[in-house]
Design a protein around this motif. Structure first.
Motif, PDB file in Angstrom:
ATOM      1  N   GLN A   1       0.832  -1.196   0.000  1.00 16.21           N
ATOM      2  CA  GLN A   1       0.000   0.000   0.000  1.00 16.21           C
ATOM      3  C   GLN A   1       0.872   1.254   0.000  1.00 16.21           C
ATOM      4  OE1 GLN A   1      -3.585   0.081  -0.102  1.00 16.21           O
ATOM      5  NE2 GLN A   1      -3.028   2.172  -0.652  1.00 16.21           N
ATOM      6  N   PHE A   2       1.971   1.204   0.744  1.00 17.93           N
ATOM      7  CA  PHE A   2       2.924   2.317   0.765  1.00 17.93           C
ATOM      8  C   PHE A   2       3.502   2.542  -0.632  1.00 17.93           C
ATOM      9  CE2 PHE A   2       7.256   3.933   1.153  1.00 17.93           C
ATOM     10  CZ  PHE A   2       7.101   5.015   2.004  1.00 17.93           C
ATOM     11  N   ALA A   3       3.907   1.468  -1.294  1.00 17.79           N
ATOM     12  CA  ALA A   3       4.493   1.582  -2.636  1.00 17.79           C
ATOM     13  C   ALA A   3       3.485   2.159  -3.628  1.00 17.79           C
ATOM     14  CB  ALA A   3       4.983   0.210  -3.112  1.00 17.79           C
ATOM     15  N   PHE A   4       2.217   1.773  -3.472  1.00 19.27           N
ATOM     16  CA  PHE A   4       1.166   2.318  -4.341  1.00 19.27           C
ATOM     17  C   PHE A   4       1.068   3.838  -4.181  1.00 19.27           C
ATOM     18  CE2 PHE A   4      -3.281   3.769  -4.477  1.00 19.27           C
ATOM     19  CZ  PHE A   4      -3.589   3.524  -5.815  1.00 19.27           C
ATOM     20  N   ILE A   5       1.045   4.297  -2.941  1.00 17.64           N
ATOM     21  CA  ILE A   5       0.930   5.741  -2.698  1.00 17.64           C
ATOM     22  C   ILE A   5       2.164   6.474  -3.228  1.00 17.64           C
ATOM     23  CG2 ILE A   5       0.717   7.521  -0.906  1.00 17.64           C
ATOM     24  CD1 ILE A   5      -0.878   5.467   0.748  1.00 17.64           C
ATOM     25  N   GLU A   6       3.317   5.828  -3.119  1.00 17.10           N
ATOM     26  CA  GLU A   6       4.541   6.446  -3.628  1.00 17.10           C
ATOM     27  C   GLU A   6       4.492   6.626  -5.147  1.00 17.10           C
ATOM     28  OE1 GLU A   6       7.661   7.525  -1.907  1.00 17.10           O
ATOM     29  OE2 GLU A   6       5.922   7.780  -0.603  1.00 17.10           O
ATOM     30  N   ARG A   7       3.642   5.865  -5.818  1.00 14.53           N
ATOM     31  CA  ARG A   7       3.538   6.003  -7.282  1.00 14.53           C
ATOM     32  C   ARG A   7       2.626   7.151  -7.695  1.00 14.53           C
ATOM     33  NH1 ARG A   7       3.170   0.317  -7.022  1.00 14.53           N
ATOM     34  NH2 ARG A   7       0.956   0.302  -7.572  1.00 14.53           N
ATOM     35  N   THR A   8       1.968   7.778  -6.748  1.00 20.30           N
ATOM     36  CA  THR A   8       1.099   8.911  -7.062  1.00 20.30           C
ATOM     37  C   THR A   8       1.931  10.183  -7.139  1.00 20.30           C
ATOM     38  OG1 THR A   8       0.616   9.553  -4.762  1.00 20.30           O
ATOM     39  CG2 THR A   8      -0.737   7.789  -5.720  1.00 20.30           C
ATOM     40  N   GLY A   9       1.286  11.261  -7.540  1.00 20.98           N
ATOM     41  CA  GLY A   9       1.968  12.554  -7.608  1.00 20.98           C
ATOM     42  C   GLY A   9       1.761  13.408  -6.377  1.00 20.98           C
ATOM     43  N   LEU A  10       1.379  12.808  -5.259  1.00 23.99           N
ATOM     44  CA  LEU A  10       1.184  13.572  -4.029  1.00 23.99           C
ATOM     45  C   LEU A  10       2.503  14.161  -3.547  1.00 23.99           C
ATOM     46  CD1 LEU A  10      -1.215  11.155  -2.084  1.00 23.99           C
ATOM     47  CD2 LEU A  10      -1.841  13.226  -3.343  1.00 23.99           C
ATOM     48  N   THR A  11       2.430  15.297  -2.892  1.00 20.41           N
ATOM     49  CA  THR A  11       3.636  15.948  -2.385  1.00 20.41           C
ATOM     50  C   THR A  11       4.136  15.237  -1.131  1.00 20.41           C
ATOM     51  OG1 THR A  11       2.463  17.479  -0.917  1.00 20.41           O
ATOM     52  CG2 THR A  11       2.760  18.156  -3.224  1.00 20.41           C
ATOM     53  N   ASP A  12       5.380  15.497  -0.782  1.00 22.26           N
ATOM     54  CA  ASP A  12       5.940  14.927   0.440  1.00 22.26           C
ATOM     55  C   ASP A  12       5.138  15.367   1.668  1.00 22.26           C
ATOM     56  OD1 ASP A  12       7.895  13.626  -0.991  1.00 22.26           O
ATOM     57  OD2 ASP A  12       9.465  15.101  -0.566  1.00 22.26           O
ATOM     58  N   ALA A  13       4.682  16.613   1.682  1.00 23.82           N
ATOM     59  CA  ALA A  13       3.898  17.121   2.810  1.00 23.82           C
ATOM     60  C   ALA A  13       2.574  16.380   2.921  1.00 23.82           C
ATOM     61  CB  ALA A  13       3.661  18.623   2.656  1.00 23.82           C
ATOM     62  N   GLN A  14       1.924  16.110   1.784  1.00 25.51           N
ATOM     63  CA  GLN A  14       0.670  15.362   1.797  1.00 25.51           C
ATOM     64  C   GLN A  14       0.901  13.940   2.290  1.00 25.51           C
ATOM     65  OE1 GLN A  14      -0.276  16.143  -2.410  1.00 25.51           O
ATOM     66  NE2 GLN A  14      -2.282  16.909  -1.743  1.00 25.51           N
ATOM     67  N   LYS A  15       1.943  13.305   1.801  1.00 27.07           N
ATOM     68  CA  LYS A  15       2.212  11.915   2.188  1.00 27.07           C
ATOM     69  C   LYS A  15       2.578  11.812   3.663  1.00 27.07           C
ATOM     70  CE  LYS A  15       5.006  11.248  -1.374  1.00 27.07           C
ATOM     71  NZ  LYS A  15       5.906  10.584  -2.364  1.00 27.07           N
ATOM     72  N   GLU A  16       3.298  12.795   4.181  1.00 27.34           N
ATOM     73  CA  GLU A  16       3.646  12.784   5.603  1.00 27.34           C
ATOM     74  C   GLU A  16       2.384  12.812   6.466  1.00 27.34           C
ATOM     75  OE1 GLU A  16       7.132  14.739   8.293  1.00 27.34           O
ATOM     76  OE2 GLU A  16       5.867  16.161   7.186  1.00 27.34           O
ATOM     77  N   LYS A  17       1.405  13.624   6.072  1.00 27.84           N
ATOM     78  CA  LYS A  17       0.132  13.651   6.794  1.00 27.84           C
ATOM     79  C   LYS A  17      -0.542  12.284   6.752  1.00 27.84           C
ATOM     80  CE  LYS A  17      -0.872  18.568   5.972  1.00 27.84           C
ATOM     81  NZ  LYS A  17      -1.760  19.518   5.266  1.00 27.84           N
ATOM     82  N   ILE A  18      -0.578  11.695   5.581  1.00 23.75           N
ATOM     83  CA  ILE A  18      -1.259  10.407   5.402  1.00 23.75           C
ATOM     84  C   ILE A  18      -0.523   9.294   6.138  1.00 23.75           C
ATOM     85  CG2 ILE A  18      -1.874   8.640   3.690  1.00 23.75           C
ATOM     86  CD1 ILE A  18      -2.283  11.002   1.690  1.00 23.75           C
TER      87      ILE A  18
END
Length: 272
Positions: free
Chosen positions: A235-252
């Motif tokens: 699931q982590f690898a899937f999210i890493e394939r998106t264009g979300l920013t580092d700040a967005q991913k840190e929140k998630i």
């Protein structure tokens, strides 16, 4: 840092039987741990998870006490346990107060496995108590492979419940409605509802996931896997394939869950 808000564990005595039963008769899915606390925590650690929320479900009214006692027993710095009540239990509301007194981190309700519709009025006293106690509640939302016809918690009904109980902290698992993301986009965007990411990698593309996060707000999205039915690292690898920013991913990945679960940010969480 990574917090997995959606993990299932079982007692050593029933884990093997429970996984085989669910896999064969319910979700027809393979499992990636043996379901025990020991192996699950070991696997989570190897997948990069620092803290998890163990979601327990009372599928019968008679199970409430035993399940919540066990949830309290396994809770520690790296496992935050959610208790459960059954809507048909005459003492469901009283048990919610006991869940709070046990120090559990929230409540898990599964409309499909517990056979109720999320916006049924019989649940309203339960929702009132959850709101009063300030306990986050995780609902399975959207479709479920056990129920091919009808949905107990479609996104439109989740939205109605959120409007009726604005003080209740709702976590709508599977990004607001498993395999129902068109309806999620129509009815839940911007609502006072958290989504967890569990199993989303199987049901939407990275681009659609990114769109859901951007429209709903990264501050309302929590990382989850639905282990043992999927691996946190995938699931982590899937999210890493998106264009979300580092700040967005840190929140998630951890900030939102740490705040929701009132966890102190400790250096002891960090992996060596």
């Amino acid at each position: 840092m990574l917090i997995d808000i959606h993990v299932h564990m079982f007692t050593d005595r029933i884990a093997k039987r429970a996984l085989k039963k669910v896999s064969a008769n319910v979700c027809q899915a393979t499992y990636c741990t043996d379901g025990t606390v020991g192996e699950t925590t070991e696997k989570l650690r190897s997948w990069g998870v620092d803290v998890c929320a163990a979601l327990n479900i009372a599928t019968k009214p008679s199970q409430q006490t035993v399940i919540n006692n066990w949830a309290a027993f396994i809770q520690n710095e790296s496992i935050r346990s959610f208790g459960s009540v059954h809507p048909d239990a005459p003492n469901a509301v009283e048990e919610l107060y006991r869940i709070k007194s046990l120090g559990l981190s929230g409540v898990k309700l599964h409309p499909d496995y517990q056979d109720f519709f999320i916006d049924d009025k019989k649940l309203f006293p339960v929702y009132e108590a959850i709101s009063e106690l300030g306990l986050p509640v995780v609902f399975h939302t959207g479709r479920d492979s056990l129920f091919s016809e009808g949905t107990h918690a479609p996104p439109t009904a989740v939205a109605r419940v959120a409007d009726l109980f604005p003080r209740m902290t709702i976590i709508a698992a599977h990004m607001g409605g498993m395999a129902m993301y068109g309806e999620v986009e129509e009815s839940l965007m911007g609502k006072n509802v958290f989504f967890d990411t569990a199993m989303s990698m199987f049901w939407c593309t990275p681009r659609q996931f990114e769109s859901l996060v951007n429209r709903h707000g990264a501050e309302r999205v929590l990382f989850g896997s639905d282990c043992p039915w999927s691996r946190s690292c995938d699931q982590f690898a899937f999210i890493e394939r998106t264009g979300l920013t580092d700040a967005q991913k840190e929140k998630i990945y951890w900030k939102n869950s740490a705040e929701l679960l009132k966890l102190p940010v400790s250096k002891s969480w960090r992996r060596a």
